[in-house]
Each structure stands twice: as structure tokens, then as C-alpha cells.
Design an enzyme around this catalytic site. Sequence first.
Site, PDB file in Angstrom:
ATOM      1  N   SER A 111     -96.757  13.492 -28.907  1.00  0.00           N
ATOM      2  CA  SER A 111     -95.376  12.614 -28.714  1.00  0.00           C
ATOM      3  C   SER A 111     -95.285  12.756 -27.263  1.00  0.00           C
ATOM      4  CB  SER A 111     -94.264  13.392 -28.754  1.00  0.00           C
ATOM      5  OG  SER A 111     -93.879  14.212 -28.771  1.00  0.00           O
ATOM      6  N   ASN A 128     -88.249  24.173 -30.946  1.00  0.00           N
ATOM      7  CA  ASN A 128     -87.809  23.824 -31.885  1.00  0.00           C
ATOM      8  C   ASN A 128     -86.539  23.418 -31.208  1.00  0.00           C
ATOM      9  OD1 ASN A 128     -89.299  23.098 -33.211  1.00  0.00           O
ATOM     10  ND2 ASN A 128     -89.758  25.423 -34.863  1.00  0.00           N
ATOM     11  N   THR A 174     -60.446 -19.985 -40.901  1.00  0.00           N
ATOM     12  CA  THR A 174     -60.745 -18.905 -41.781  1.00  0.00           C
ATOM     13  C   THR A 174     -61.558 -19.398 -43.270  1.00  0.00           C
ATOM     14  OG1 THR A 174     -59.071 -19.526 -43.389  1.00  0.00           O
ATOM     15  CG2 THR A 174     -58.414 -17.526 -41.973  1.00  0.00           C
ATOM     16  N   LYS A 204     -82.949 -31.083 -23.910  1.00  0.00           N
ATOM     17  CA  LYS A 204     -82.588 -29.717 -24.675  1.00  0.00           C
ATOM     18  C   LYS A 204     -81.773 -28.256 -23.589  1.00  0.00           C
ATOM     19  CE  LYS A 204     -82.036 -28.882 -28.042  1.00  0.00           C
ATOM     20  NZ  LYS A 204     -83.361 -28.046 -29.528  1.00  0.00           N
ATOM     21  N   ASN A 237     -80.631 -25.003 -24.215  1.00  0.00           N
ATOM     22  CA  ASN A 237     -80.804 -23.837 -25.563  1.00  0.00           C
ATOM     23  C   ASN A 237     -79.604 -22.657 -25.140  1.00  0.00           C
ATOM     24  OD1 ASN A 237     -81.528 -25.515 -27.254  1.00  0.00           O
ATOM     25  ND2 ASN A 237     -83.641 -24.606 -26.732  1.00  0.00           N
ATOM     26  N   GLU A 261     -78.938 -15.804 -29.182  1.00  0.00           N
ATOM     27  CA  GLU A 261     -79.461 -16.108 -30.200  1.00  0.00           C
ATOM     28  C   GLU A 261     -80.477 -14.917 -31.134  1.00  0.00           C
ATOM     29  OE1 GLU A 261     -81.277 -20.260 -31.439  1.00  0.00           O
ATOM     30  OE2 GLU A 261     -81.104 -19.960 -29.373  1.00  0.00           O
ATOM     31  N   TYR A 280     -86.352  23.173 -39.333  1.00  0.00           N
ATOM     32  CA  TYR A 280     -87.643  21.993 -37.929  1.00  0.00           C
ATOM     33  C   TYR A 280     -88.914  21.663 -39.397  1.00  0.00           C
ATOM     34  CZ  TYR A 280     -89.960  19.437 -34.666  1.00  0.00           C
ATOM     35  OH  TYR A 280     -90.499  18.844 -34.815  1.00  0.00           O
ATOM     36  N   GLN A 296     -89.845  14.304 -35.236  1.00  0.00           N
ATOM     37  CA  GLN A 296     -90.018  14.156 -33.837  1.00  0.00           C
ATOM     38  C   GLN A 296     -90.219  11.885 -33.535  1.00  0.00           C
ATOM     39  OE1 GLN A 296     -93.814  15.708 -32.132  1.00  0.00           O
ATOM     40  NE2 GLN A 296     -94.752  13.579 -32.524  1.00  0.00           N
ATOM     41  N   LYS A 311     -87.723  10.072 -31.949  1.00  0.00           N
ATOM     42  CA  LYS A 311     -87.412   9.421 -30.755  1.00  0.00           C
ATOM     43  C   LYS A 311     -87.644   7.840 -30.421  1.00  0.00           C
ATOM     44  CE  LYS A 311     -87.451  14.592 -29.711  1.00  0.00           C
ATOM     45  NZ  LYS A 311     -87.617  13.795 -31.247  1.00  0.00           N
TER      46      LYS A 311
HETATM   47  N1  ARG Z   1     -92.628  16.818 -30.438  1.00  0.00           N
HETATM   48  C1  ARG Z   1     -91.655  17.715 -30.891  1.00  0.00           C
HETATM   49  C2  ARG Z   1     -89.962  17.094 -31.221  1.00  0.00           C
HETATM   50  O1  ARG Z   1     -90.361  16.479 -30.834  1.00  0.00           O
HETATM   51  C3  ARG Z   1     -91.043  18.852 -30.267  1.00  0.00           C
HETATM   52  C4  ARG Z   1     -90.482  19.956 -31.143  1.00  0.00           C
HETATM   53  C5  ARG Z   1     -91.568  20.212 -31.558  1.00  0.00           C
HETATM   54  N2  ARG Z   1     -91.945  21.334 -31.844  1.00  0.00           N
HETATM   55  C6  ARG Z   1     -93.550  21.926 -32.749  1.00  0.00           C
HETATM   56  N3  ARG Z   1     -92.569  23.582 -33.797  1.00  0.00           N
HETATM   57  N4  ARG Z   1     -94.624  21.306 -33.180  1.00  0.00           N
HETATM   58  O2  ARG Z   1     -90.100  16.693 -32.783  1.00  0.00           O
END
Ligand code: ARG
Length: 469
Positions: A28, A115, A160, A288, A290, A295, A322, A327, A330
Amino acid sequence: MIVNTPKKLWGGRFQLGTDRAVERYTSSVEFDQRLYRYDIEGSIVHCRMLAKQGILQPEEADKLVETLGQIRQEIDRGDFSFDSKLEDVHMNIEARLIDLLGPLGQKVHTARSRNDQIALDFRMYLRDASDRCVELLRDLRRALTAQAREQLDVILPGYTHMQRAQPVLLAHHLLAYVEMFGRDEERLKDCRKRINVFPLGSAALSGTPFDLDRLYAAETLEFDEVSRNSMDAVSDRDFVAEFLFDLSMIMVHVSRLSEELILWCTKEFDFVEMSDAHTTGSSIMPQKKNPDVAELARGKTGRVFGALVAVLTLLKGLPLTYNRDMQEDKEPTFDALDTVSSTLAVVTRVIQGLKFKRESMFEATGRGFLTATDLADYLVRKDMPFRRAHQTVGQMVQYAIEQGRELHELDLSEMKEFSKLIEDDVYDVLDVRRSLETRRVLGGTATERVADELGRIEETLKQPEEEES
Ligand code: ARG
């Protein structure tokens, strides 16, 4: 055989190295690196707290804090290369700390899990993001309010069902959006309370046997609350979904405003002109101009809704606690945030550059029987029951349509055919300006009321925002 080199920070129980494709799939760091400042700030306070509790030596904490600061500078300067083999922002920073400090660096993760660490980072990030959105909303509200102030005497038809209905002040129309964006601001501030809960100390899921001072760490990092259930704290993402709903609602409002601007700058409406600086041309049609910003703003609404739906869907049915699914919260959140931020900033500029066409707007109030309700109210004042007055005026409108005339273009004698109660004072009642000025009820469109509201709003939008006590 794949050999586990270099060994992962979590690699103790593994005999094989990670498949490259799996490494890429699970990483990530490409996107969560944007959390680095918060990650480092959280680690710094964590180290200080560990020292305060006698879990780290004071000199150890000093060294860790100093080196974390150094790593922050490396990243700020662009001298840090994030490595997807190290999975995420947390491991990248921890690995660098170990690079620089050896065994001491390996102590930073004492009494902590990724976590609770990611929950902390994301909450800190969204807290700031939410504050920035509030500021952007306030800028947009200021731009709309300034236009309303400048156009205080301009009249246009209110609609309206997209049909001309009754005359209103342009300022009243613009301030309707100021109200919407004001509620969006309130919603974000309210959501911030649920974002601003300190999760660290929950560790993996059950808390930690170390004697942490969570209140001290929370207060240092400016959290208002401390989480009360470690299992919830590592798996709660409703604050993300709620935040994304707030962003979605902002985009609903932006898309309505955009749609009106798009309509208003058509030749059919001809109510407004956008600045050259905020419009684009056609590659084939030389004439034109625009309204592409409006939009695009309307169109970008979809990806923000998409982010909300993505996060709700990823949370649905997840067992405690968790799960790596989380993940996936995000990227959509970052995208939604970038989209809303750039949209608010650019729409604000478009609003500032608008030139309203007051004659066109006024002219439009002359056709479409905008004062028919006033005529019915006139009859009601002469003691005709409202439903009958409605019928009578309906018949007059039908007659006028057949004649190709407006109500005020009918002669008194023609009008009297419909009701004996009509006298020559009726022509005042049919005047659009007068119609508007009689709507003096609280929240109505009379200039007096709108000016009051304008003053009240201007007061609340004064810079900088007053601290709430
Ligand atoms: N990249 C993970 C997330 O965004 C971070 C937490 C990872 N925890 C784990 N036990 N792999 O959720």
C-alpha cells in the site's frame, strides 16, 4: 526455492520469501506514503510516552525522536525512496529507523501494532483534511455572498418544475447555496468529533500488557477522546464512511449549482456570462465558449459517490477485528478528497468571475404569469375563499394565453368578467417588483429580509473563523 532475503520485519516464522506478484498486490506504500507526517508524529509521541512510563530509557526515546525527525526531513526533501517490498508507510519508516539506529530502532514498535497505528494515522490525516474542506467551503460561501451583495437589486424568475413560478431576488437564489454549503460545513465539523478519537494502545486488537499512558499521548496529539474498546478501535472505519458521505453531499450541492450555471449561460436563458479565464473553446466551432468547469464539477460527483459506496461495501459483513480489506479504504478516500478540494477551489473562482445579465433576468420575469399567485391572494383579501380564487385566476390565465397576452396586459373590464371584486388597484398587484417585496415573511425574498440574512451571513464569514467557546 524462493529465499526470504532480505527478511521482512515480520518474517520470523516464514521459510519462503514472498512471491513478487503478492508483494505488489499487498503493498500500500504507493498511496499510504501520504500519511508519513502523521505516522512519524504518532511514533514520536508514542516514544515519549514509553519513556514517561519507564518502558524506554529517556536517552533511548531522545535518540528515537531525533532520528524520526531526521527521517521526516529526508522524506520532505524527497531523499527517501519508499520500497514496496516493505509493504506500507509504517514498515518503510521503521526499517529506515533500524537502518540508522540498529537495535534501538527495533524498539519503536513496543506496545503497538500496525492495526492501531494505521487507525491513528488515518484519523490524524482526516482531521486535517476535514479542516481544510471547511476552509474551502467558507471561501466558496464568501464568493457567493459577495456576488449576492453586489446583485442585491437584481430580480429573476424563481422556478419550480423548471417552469417560471414567482419572481425572486438573485441574491436570495445565491444565498440558498450559501445555506447548503453552510450545512455541509456543519456536517464536517460534527464528523470531526467522531474522527478525533485516539485509537493507539489498542495494539493488535486486545490492548497491551504494557502500562501505557494513553491519555497523555492522546492529549499531546490533540485528540478529544480516547477509544474505549480496543476491538472496535482497530476495526472502526465508520468515521471514513461518514466523512465520505459529507464529501458526497458537498458534491451534490456543487452539481446543482453547476447545472444552474450551465443552463444560465445558454442562449436560451442568457442570465450569466462566465469569464474567459474560466471557460474553454471548441476545436471546430469558433463561436463556442463552454462552461467546462461546471460540467466537470457536475461529472466528478460520480467518483465521490463511488468512494462512499466502495468504503460502505468493504466494511459490510467484515467480522471483527482488523481485516486487510480495510486497506482498500484509502485510495477512494484520497481520490474523493482531492476531487472535492480541487472542485471547491475552482468553482469558487468561477463564481467570483461571473457577470450576471440583469436585463435578461428582469425581462424573463415579464412572461410566464409570475404574479398569478399574487392575484389569487388579492381576491382572498377581498374575502374570496382561496380555492375559488385559484380557480378564477386559472381561468384568467387560460384566457390571457389564448389572447397571447400577460395578466397585466388585460383591461380592467376584461378582468371584471371573471370577478366583480377586481378593481383598478389590481395592476399594482401584478407588478413583479411589488410581488417580491411583499414576501417579507422570515426566510422570504423581500429585499429587506434578504439584506438581513446577507448581513447575518457576512458576519459569520468574517476571517478568521471565531473560536467557538
Ligand atoms: N496498510 C494497512 C492498512 O492500510 C496497515 C495495517 C496493516 N496491518 C496488518 N496487520 N497488515 O490497513
